[in-house]
Design an enzyme around this catalytic site. Structure first.
Site, PDB file in Angstrom:
ATOM      1  N   GLN A 297      -8.053  14.388   4.541  1.00  0.00           N
ATOM      2  CA  GLN A 297      -7.442  13.619   3.464  1.00  0.00           C
ATOM      3  C   GLN A 297      -8.371  13.503   2.265  1.00  0.00           C
ATOM      4  OE1 GLN A 297      -6.605   9.137   3.742  1.00  0.00           O
ATOM      5  NE2 GLN A 297      -4.580  10.062   3.588  1.00  0.00           N
TER       6      GLN A 297
ATOM      7  N   PHE B 258       0.848  -1.179   0.000  1.00  0.00           N
ATOM      8  CA  PHE B 258       0.000   0.000   0.000  1.00  0.00           C
ATOM      9  C   PHE B 258       0.884   1.228   0.000  1.00  0.00           C
ATOM     10  CE2 PHE B 258      -4.588   0.921   1.266  1.00  0.00           C
ATOM     11  CZ  PHE B 258      -5.114  -0.057   0.452  1.00  0.00           C
TER      12      PHE B 258
ATOM     13  N   HIS C 188      -8.699  11.366  -0.838  1.00  0.00           N
ATOM     14  CA  HIS C 188      -8.161  10.130  -1.415  1.00  0.00           C
ATOM     15  C   HIS C 188      -7.991  10.364  -2.910  1.00  0.00           C
ATOM     16  CE1 HIS C 188      -7.743   5.953  -2.574  1.00  0.00           C
ATOM     17  NE2 HIS C 188      -7.695   5.600  -1.305  1.00  0.00           N
TER      18      HIS C 188
ATOM     19  N   LEU D 170     -15.317   5.361  -3.352  1.00  0.00           N
ATOM     20  CA  LEU D 170     -13.889   5.048  -3.314  1.00  0.00           C
ATOM     21  C   LEU D 170     -13.469   3.918  -4.250  1.00  0.00           C
ATOM     22  CD1 LEU D 170     -11.526   6.133  -1.547  1.00  0.00           C
ATOM     23  CD2 LEU D 170     -11.585   3.902  -0.464  1.00  0.00           C
TER      24      LEU D 170
ATOM     25  N   GLU E 225      -6.953   1.808  -2.853  1.00  0.00           N
ATOM     26  CA  GLU E 225      -5.547   1.921  -3.188  1.00  0.00           C
ATOM     27  C   GLU E 225      -4.973   0.553  -3.541  1.00  0.00           C
ATOM     28  OE1 GLU E 225      -3.723   4.728  -0.599  1.00  0.00           O
ATOM     29  OE2 GLU E 225      -1.876   3.578  -0.540  1.00  0.00           O
TER      30      GLU E 225
ATOM     31  N   HIS F  75     -12.121  12.011   2.049  1.00  0.00           N
ATOM     32  CA  HIS F  75     -12.059  10.643   2.532  1.00  0.00           C
ATOM     33  C   HIS F  75     -11.920  10.507   4.040  1.00  0.00           C
ATOM     34  CE1 HIS F  75     -11.376   6.397   2.295  1.00  0.00           C
ATOM     35  NE2 HIS F  75     -10.143   6.475   2.728  1.00  0.00           N
TER      36      HIS F  75
ATOM     37  N   ARG G 256      -0.905   9.529  -0.065  1.00  0.00           N
ATOM     38  CA  ARG G 256      -2.126   9.954  -0.750  1.00  0.00           C
ATOM     39  C   ARG G 256      -2.154  11.433  -1.094  1.00  0.00           C
ATOM     40  NH1 ARG G 256      -6.442   6.333   2.679  1.00  0.00           N
ATOM     41  NH2 ARG G 256      -5.898   4.399   1.622  1.00  0.00           N
TER      42      ARG G 256
ATOM     43  N   ARG H   8      -2.629  10.459   6.478  1.00  0.00           N
ATOM     44  CA  ARG H   8      -2.708   9.072   6.931  1.00  0.00           C
ATOM     45  C   ARG H   8      -2.284   8.130   5.820  1.00  0.00           C
ATOM     46  NH1 ARG H   8      -6.615   4.831   6.477  1.00  0.00           N
ATOM     47  NH2 ARG H   8      -8.070   6.170   5.345  1.00  0.00           N
TER      48      ARG H   8
HETATM   49  C1  FAD Z   1     -14.650   3.624   1.297  1.00  0.00           C
HETATM   50  C2  FAD Z   1     -13.633   3.620   2.399  1.00  0.00           C
HETATM   51  C3  FAD Z   1     -12.556   2.738   2.335  1.00  0.00           C
HETATM   52  C4  FAD Z   1     -11.610   2.705   3.343  1.00  0.00           C
HETATM   53  N1  FAD Z   1     -10.563   1.818   3.255  1.00  0.00           N
HETATM   54  C5  FAD Z   1      -9.679   1.728   4.278  1.00  0.00           C
HETATM   55  C6  FAD Z   1      -8.646   0.751   4.264  1.00  0.00           C
HETATM   56  O1  FAD Z   1      -8.528  -0.027   3.330  1.00  0.00           O
HETATM   57  N2  FAD Z   1      -7.799   0.678   5.303  1.00  0.00           N
HETATM   58  C7  FAD Z   1      -7.920   1.519   6.361  1.00  0.00           C
HETATM   59  O2  FAD Z   1      -7.134   1.389   7.279  1.00  0.00           O
HETATM   60  N3  FAD Z   1      -8.881   2.453   6.400  1.00  0.00           N
HETATM   61  C8  FAD Z   1      -9.767   2.583   5.394  1.00  0.00           C
HETATM   62  N4  FAD Z   1     -10.764   3.522   5.438  1.00  0.00           N
HETATM   63  C9  FAD Z   1     -10.887   4.377   6.604  1.00  0.00           C
HETATM   64  C10 FAD Z   1     -11.565   3.640   7.718  1.00  0.00           C
HETATM   65  O3  FAD Z   1     -12.482   2.714   7.214  1.00  0.00           O
HETATM   66  C11 FAD Z   1     -12.325   4.556   8.641  1.00  0.00           C
HETATM   67  O4  FAD Z   1     -11.550   5.607   8.967  1.00  0.00           O
HETATM   68  C12 FAD Z   1     -12.670   3.802   9.895  1.00  0.00           C
HETATM   69  O5  FAD Z   1     -13.450   2.690   9.570  1.00  0.00           O
HETATM   70  C13 FAD Z   1     -13.372   4.635  10.907  1.00  0.00           C
HETATM   71  O6  FAD Z   1     -13.767   3.778  11.960  1.00  0.00           O
HETATM   72  P1  FAD Z   1     -14.381   4.310  13.284  1.00  0.00           P
HETATM   73  O7  FAD Z   1     -14.541   3.145  14.161  1.00  0.00           O
HETATM   74  O8  FAD Z   1     -13.594   5.454  13.768  1.00  0.00           O
HETATM   75  O9  FAD Z   1     -15.769   4.884  12.848  1.00  0.00           O
HETATM   76  P2  FAD Z   1     -16.937   4.265  11.966  1.00  0.00           P
HETATM   77  O10 FAD Z   1     -16.664   2.897  11.517  1.00  0.00           O
HETATM   78  O11 FAD Z   1     -17.288   5.254  10.938  1.00  0.00           O
HETATM   79  O12 FAD Z   1     -18.107   4.205  12.966  1.00  0.00           O
HETATM   80  C14 FAD Z   1     -18.746   5.353  13.410  1.00  0.00           C
HETATM   81  C15 FAD Z   1     -19.842   4.925  14.291  1.00  0.00           C
HETATM   82  O13 FAD Z   1     -20.321   6.003  15.032  1.00  0.00           O
HETATM   83  C16 FAD Z   1     -21.715   6.019  15.004  1.00  0.00           C
HETATM   84  N5  FAD Z   1     -22.149   7.381  15.216  1.00  0.00           N
HETATM   85  C17 FAD Z   1     -21.737   8.487  14.571  1.00  0.00           C
HETATM   86  N6  FAD Z   1     -22.370   9.542  15.057  1.00  0.00           N
HETATM   87  C18 FAD Z   1     -23.182   9.103  16.040  1.00  0.00           C
HETATM   88  C19 FAD Z   1     -24.099   9.721  16.917  1.00  0.00           C
HETATM   89  N7  FAD Z   1     -24.324  11.020  16.879  1.00  0.00           N
HETATM   90  N8  FAD Z   1     -24.769   8.963  17.793  1.00  0.00           N
HETATM   91  C20 FAD Z   1     -24.590   7.639  17.837  1.00  0.00           C
HETATM   92  N9  FAD Z   1     -23.725   7.003  17.038  1.00  0.00           N
HETATM   93  C21 FAD Z   1     -23.048   7.733  16.153  1.00  0.00           C
HETATM   94  C22 FAD Z   1     -22.054   5.470  13.678  1.00  0.00           C
HETATM   95  O14 FAD Z   1     -23.364   4.956  13.668  1.00  0.00           O
HETATM   96  C23 FAD Z   1     -21.022   4.361  13.558  1.00  0.00           C
HETATM   97  O15 FAD Z   1     -21.469   3.211  14.206  1.00  0.00           O
HETATM   98  C24 FAD Z   1     -11.726   3.575   4.426  1.00  0.00           C
HETATM   99  C25 FAD Z   1     -12.812   4.458   4.491  1.00  0.00           C
HETATM  100  C26 FAD Z   1     -13.755   4.482   3.493  1.00  0.00           C
HETATM  101  C27 FAD Z   1     -14.907   5.440   3.582  1.00  0.00           C
END
Ligand code: FAD
Ligand code: SF4
Ligand code: SF4
Ligand code: FES
Ligand code: FES
Lengths: 599, 267, 248
Positions: free
Chosen positions: A236, A123, A238, A252, A255, A376, A310, A411
């Site tokens: 970021q 990556f 992407h 998306l 990568e 992103h 990125r 990142r």
């Molecule tokens: C398309 C895409 C591909 C990606 N690919 C990669 C990858 O290959 N490798 C990598 O390392 N990262 C990748 N990322 C980044 C990574 O997926 C995210 O940054 C990461 O999953 C965020 O996780 P999190 O647990 O912080 O939040 P999230 O998984 O976004 O969870 C947020 C949670 O908070 C809850 N929430 C939000 N607001 C509230 C509220 N007000 N009240 C109650 N609940 C709430 C939501 O319901 C959800 O359950 C990618 C991101 C995207 C969008």
């Protein structure tokens, strides 16, 4: 307001957000024996984490035994333009392998090496093939594994429950207040500690890989009770999002396509990335196509510039398009069809194949994809203690995308999923310890609750005012055009004015229908947070008068060593933002050495 | 705000729109109708062909419905075990018939088309109560693998018949000569199609290796399982073409025997 | 190019009552059904309830019945329909209706709680876990499940027979059970659970689940039938039974 209008639950730790970070935090807190609730605003298992494609970075050394935490640490810091919190980067690199193996222990099935260990893929910005993955649906594997583990541990889950405000007693967290999406009824959680794990706020931009959930709620929940943010200007973009057809613009393209051999070309068919290698990465980047291609087979060669961090790639694409060398719909071409066999592509990138086939009528085993930058990820967010994930507000912890520090100015791909489990666990652990140690009775100020409840219902009582969808669309245009990849002070100031106007309009927002599952109302409430976060990003972007990582200023095109030593800190007091530049913590000498050796 | 709170429903029910049997606009009934037509044709023809007890053998071709032939009164006994007064087809046809009746694919086909449970996806089930395969007699579907064993034995005989179809009687003598006619090819194709059907069977797939949790520890069975799995993907196709194939084979022998057609000899 | 309109008939209402309402929105190139629903929300019916997250077929939130067929709204392109013909969108039928296109899918989460969890065998002598691609291939297919619950919705066992919900877990959970049973390191035996608590016998392998699965998981062929065969091994095959007795 009488107390019977909302239900009340009591917990030791409330985790807001059920993505990777929130789930891991809840699992840890509950394992510490404290009463834990997990809250999410979608259904369980639908959080952003499910969409992550490429993989999870951890120096397991299964493919290249030369890999170890020091190399991962160094890659992360360099990718983040040295703005990272070194301690977080260190803990992350050290603990990621254990967390990945733990996922396997809980049932995750990563792709395998021939000798039966976890396979790792290349990556951008990672020296060695380091991303444990499952085809291109790693996030799904991760969230399902954690979700099922949490369910079997009997953790209380509140789904489709949207938290709107945190409650404070004597400067400490004492509760969280929100509504059920289904019924529109209010719900109050009394709790000693809160972990926010709500992800970022990319939904403020028009072209984004983020879903409706990414309205920056956690950031706003925290700033509304006085927590500090850092690096919030670091957004970021992407480099590879879909650009055509219009309705999928921003979705998306992992990568992993480039990691598995895909390369970027302009309309002239040239691999333009060779013209955009910055001095900082010259030493380790291939300068001929021959060497770049050889690198895929043997990592002793220097890596292809297609896999620069990125921010570099996104800027390069931006320049190519501006120079008139873009693809028909304003992107560039990402070509894997001419470089890998159809079978290989389908095996390694099944969901990309599916996505293009279904949504764009493009067969990626035969044609190039059209791609362009898409909003992103938030590198910035809630300022936390590296070891404990504690914010500056007692009882409030943050982990995952909502927290800041690990990724600095940019990142690396794959470092987010590992971030979630490493710091999710730490946040859950410290929140549980904090809750256990917390003494004295916490009381909820019912007047405060009543006031919040009335604010939340206000849109029902405004008549004939603003449409929330229109305000949102205007905000997205504003952020896309004025606070995008390339920024200038003039445009940023203009954005501030726009945001101010939108804030005024939000006061007049009105919604139709009743409280039961009403998306118009939900959006009207989310706009509070979207606007607040947009304002914070813009203010911080004005403050950082240099270009670094995810933040590029046309009026200050180069990095400034002075800014390289500080975080932009922003906090809210009495509804007013205040900004400060605070020095980064000093890296100890034994870590500094890692950067000198390999210059 | 209190009136807004009051609008929350207290009952949990499905929507009213669901009272219609389906919202599908496409011709969903075509598939079950075709299945009924095909299967009915086959059943009627087979029952008749198996019961008539004539015109099933023309040297060297034996109709698959009468093979192996176990009765002494056979036109061409395979093993003359005893004297069976009725059609000898009845002695063996239960095996392939049972095999098909309990076949996972045919179950799908007739549950949908004959039993309307459901007639097509997202179209309402034709029955008020439903217990699936949890009770007698459908519980017996679970014995499918035993039919697989027996039917496979029958298929082995069909290969034997196909080989024997290369051995033509020399007219006016008791000698035989090596030869090949269209009938030989028909019998060969029939045996091949029935084998494809049998060895793409789900029970066969399970027995070959599907039942193991760690396939890599038994490389032989892994290979076998992978091969059968590949066949299994086309099980439905094999089910249909082998069904038509076996009917055509019988028809071919029958028409030959009745003198309506003559067999083209290649050599 | 002059924009043409598309006509959508969307179910509006809750469990107490409702109707299909017709909306017209301008067509745009490459649009999917979910885009049209969003346009309706933004311009005509701000309170139209719908679930969605990823818009790319990855999260399984946007399940509905489009012209009577269970599908993901975000993966159904408008150009697959006859231009000019109204398109009907209804909420999934099998689960209680909350409002408009949103239903109460808690059935699926409740059933998931009861599943006997993974139980791993001890680690290798060198302290690692070894699994080979040929062993995990099978299970990885099941892990593709995005929990859209379309299979649960289309399954006539519960779609048309509410009472069966008590003893039938549904295809999604069979996929889950198969993934656990075939996990190369798992040592728990779930045959009894599968037969008596998940109600595998209710499935008459009519394959509608497979037909609607947006992830193309061969639910019936690769999960349900292999599970049925395993149950046969354990409960219905006299020879297997005898062999087990003799081994003991
Ligand atoms: C398309 C895409 C591909 C990606 N690919 C990669 C990858 O290959 N490798 C990598 O390392 N990262 C990748 N990322 C980044 C990574 O997926 C995210 O940054 C990461 O999953 C965020 O996780 P999190 O647990 O912080 O939040 P999230 O998984 O976004 O969870 C947020 C949670 O908070 C809850 N929430 C939000 N607001 C509230 C509220 N007000 N009240 C109650 N609940 C709430 C939501 O319901 C959800 O359950 C990618 C991101 C995207 C969008
Ligand atoms: S095959 Fe079985 S589980 Fe699948 S829809 Fe049909 S009856 Fe339900
Ligand atoms: S098995 Fe397929 S149809 Fe069923 S929930 Fe999973 S993805 Fe959806
Ligand atoms: S013959 Fe069809 S499944 Fe066995
Ligand atoms: S919105 Fe995620 S699957 Fe449709």
């Amino acid at each position: 307001m009488a107390a019977d209008k909302y239900e009340t639950h009591e917990y030791d730790v409330v985790v807001i957000g059920a993505g990777g970070a929130g789930l891991r935090a809840a699992i840890e807190a509950s394992a510490q024996g404290v009463k834990t609730a997990l809250i999410c605003k979608s259904l369980l298992g639908k959080a952003h984490t499910v969409m992550a494609e490429g993989g999870i970075a951890a120096a397991l050394g299964n493919v290249y035994s030369e890999d170890n935490w020091q190399v991962h640490f160094r890659d992360t810091m360099r990718g983040g333009k040295m703005l990272n919190n070194w301690r977080m980067a260190q803990l992350h690199a050290q603990e990621a392998p254990d967390r990945v193996l733990e996922l396997e222990e809980w049932g995750a099935l990563f792709d395998r090496t021939p000798d039966g260990r976890i396979l790792q893929r290349d990556f951008g910005g990672h020296r060695y093939a380091r991303l444990a993955h499952v085809g291109d649906r790693t996030g799904l594997e991760m969230i399902r594994t954690l979700q099922q583990h949490a369910v079997h541990k009997g953790i209380d889950v509140y789904m489709e429950c949207n938290i709107q405000r945190l409650l404070i007693d004597g400067g400490r967290i004492c509760g969280a207040f929100g509504y059920w999406r289904e019924s529109g009824r209010f719900v109050l959680f009394k709790t000693k500690a809160v972990v926010v794990a709500t992800g970022g706020g990319g939904k403020a931009w028009k072209f984004t890989s983020n879903s409706w959930e990414y309205t920056g709620d956690g950031i706003t929940l925290a700033t509304d009770v006085g927590a500090d943010l850092i690096d919030i200007e670091m957004v970021q973009f992407h480099p590879t999002g879909m650009v055509w057809p219009p309705s999928v613009r921003g979705i998306l393209v992992t990568e992993g396509v480039r990691g598995d051999g895909g390369t970027l070309k302009n309309s002239e068919g040239k691999r333009f990335m060779f013209n955009y290698i910055p001095d900082f990465f010259k030493a380790e980047t291939a300068d001929s196509e021959k060497e770049a291609d050889a690198w895929y087979e043997d990592k002793k060669n220097r890596r292809t510039p297609d896999l620069l961090p990125r921010d570099e790639v996104a800027r390069a694409i931006n320049s190519e398009v501006k120079a008139g060398r873009g693809s028909p719909h304003g992107g560039v071409l990402l070509d894997i069809a001419s470089r890998r066999s159809p079978d290989y592509i389908k095996k390694r990138l099944p969901s990309m194949y599916h996505q293009f086939k279904e949504l764009a009528d493009v067969d990626i085993t035969k044609e190039a994809m059209e791609v362009g930058p898409t909003c992103h990820y938030f590198m910035g967010g809630v300022r936390v203690n590296a070891d404990t994930a504690a914010s500056t507000v007692p009882g409030l912890f943050a982990a995952g995308e909502v927290a800041a520090g690990l990724h600095g100015a940019n990142r690396l791909g794959g470092n987010s999923l590992s971030d979630l489990v490493v710091f999710g666990r730490r946040a859950g652990l410290s929140a549980a310890e904090y809750a256990k140690a917390s003494a004295g009775k916490l009381t909820i100020d019912l007047g405060q609750v009543e006031e919040v409840a009335n604010t939340l219902l206000a849109p029902f009582n405004n008549n004939g005012g603003e449409n929330p969808y229109t305000i949102h669309a205007n905000l997205q245009d504003c952020m896309q055009n004025l606070v995008g990849i390339i920024r200038t002070e003039k445009e940023l100031r203009q954005a501030l004015e726009e945001i101010e106007k939108l804030k005024q309009r939000l006061k007049r927002v009105s919604v139709e229908g009743h409280r039961q599952y009403n998306p118009g109302w939900h959006l009207a409430l989310d706009l509070h947070s979207l606007l607040s976060v947009s304002e914070a990003v813009t203010l911080a972007a004005i403050e950082r008068k240099e270009s670094r990582g995810g933040h590029t200023r046309e009026d200050y095109p180069d990095p400034d060593p002075k800014f390289g030593k500080v975080n932009i800190v922003i906090r809210k007091k009495n509804a007013e933002w205040s900004l400060a530049q605070e020095p980064l913590s000093e890296m100890p000498d034994d870590l500094k050495v890692l950067f000198e050796e390999k210059k | 705000m209190s009136e807004q709170v009051a609008t929350v429903p207290t009952t949990r029910a499905r929507g009213l729109y669901q009272q219609v049997a389906t919202l599908r606009k496409d011709a969903w009934w075509v598939e079950p109708a075709l299945t009924v037509t095909m299967l009915t044709t086959f059943i009627v023809y087979t029952t008749w062909a198996a019961l008539v007890n004539v015109h099933y053998f023309v040297d060297p071709y034996l109709s698959p419905f009468y093979s192996p032939c176990l009765s002494t009164n056979c036109a061409h006994p395979t093993f003359a075990l005893f004297n069976w007064p009725l059609s000898p087809a009845m002695l063996i046809l239960w095996a392939p018939a049972g095999f098909r009746l309990t076949c996972y694919y045919y179950r799908k086909a007739y549950y949908r088309s004959f039993w309307l449970s459901p007639p097509a996806c997202a179209v309402r089930d034709g029955h008020k109560v439903y217990s699936g395969e949890t009770r007698f007699p459908l519980l017996f579907q679970n014995l499918h693998r035993y039919f697989f064993y027996f039917a496979t034995i029958v298929v082995l005989f069909l290969w034997w018949d196909a080989l024997k179809a290369f051995r033509f009687p020399v007219p006016g003598s008791h000698a035989y000569t090596f030869g090949m006619g269209v009938g030989t090819l028909v019998l060969l194709a029939n045996a091949a199609l029935l084998s494809l059907y049998s060895f793409s069977c789900h029970s066969c797939r399970h027995l070959c290796g599907g039942g193991l949790d760690v396939l890599s520890r038994s490389p032989g069975r892994l290979k076998l399982w992978q091969k059968v799995s590949r066949l299994n993907e086309n099980h439905m196709l094999f089910a249909w073409i082998s069904l038509i194939g076996v009917m055509i084979t019988d028809l071919y022998v029958r028409l030959l025997s009745m003198g309506y057609i003559t067999d083209l000899r290649f050599f | 190019m002059a924009a043409t309109d598309v006509t959508m008939r969307v179910w509006r209402g809750d469990a107490a009552g409702g109707e299909f309402k017709e909306y017209r929105v301008p067509a745009q190139e490459g649009m999917v059904v979910l885009d049209v629903v969003h346009t309706i929300q933004a311009t005509q019916a701000p309170d139209l309830a719908v679930r969605w997250n990823c818009k790319a077929g990855k999260c399984g939130s946007c399940s509905a019945e489009i012209n009577g067929k269970p599908r993901l709204m975000c993966m159904t392109r408008m150009n697959t329909f006859q231009p000019g013909e109204p398109i009907t969108i209804a909420p999934v039928k099998t689960f209680p209706l909350i409002k408009d296109l949103v239903t109460d899918v808690s059935f699926n989460y409740e059933k998931a709680k009861a599943i006997p969890p993974l139980k791993l065998k001890p680690k290798e002598a060198d302290g690692t876990r070894r699994m080979f691609q040929e062993d995990v291939d099978r299970v990885q297919e099941f892990h593709k499940c995005i929990e859209c619950f379309l299979c649960q919705n289309v399954c006539h066992v519960i779609r048309d027979h509410e009472e069966n919900k008590q003893w039938f877990a549904g295809p999604r959970l069979f996929v889950r059970l198969a993934s656990l049973e075939m996990h190369p390191l798992d040592i728990a035996d779930r045959s009894e659970f599968i037969k008596d608590h998940a109600g595998l016998g209710f499935c008459n392998i009519t394959k509608c689940c497979t037909e609607v699965c947006p992830e193309n998981i061969h639910i019936t062929d690769n999960a349900i039938i292999p599970l049925k065969e395993r149950v046969v091994d354990e409960y219905f095959d006299p020879v297997m039974w005898l062999l087990r007795k003799l081994k003991k």
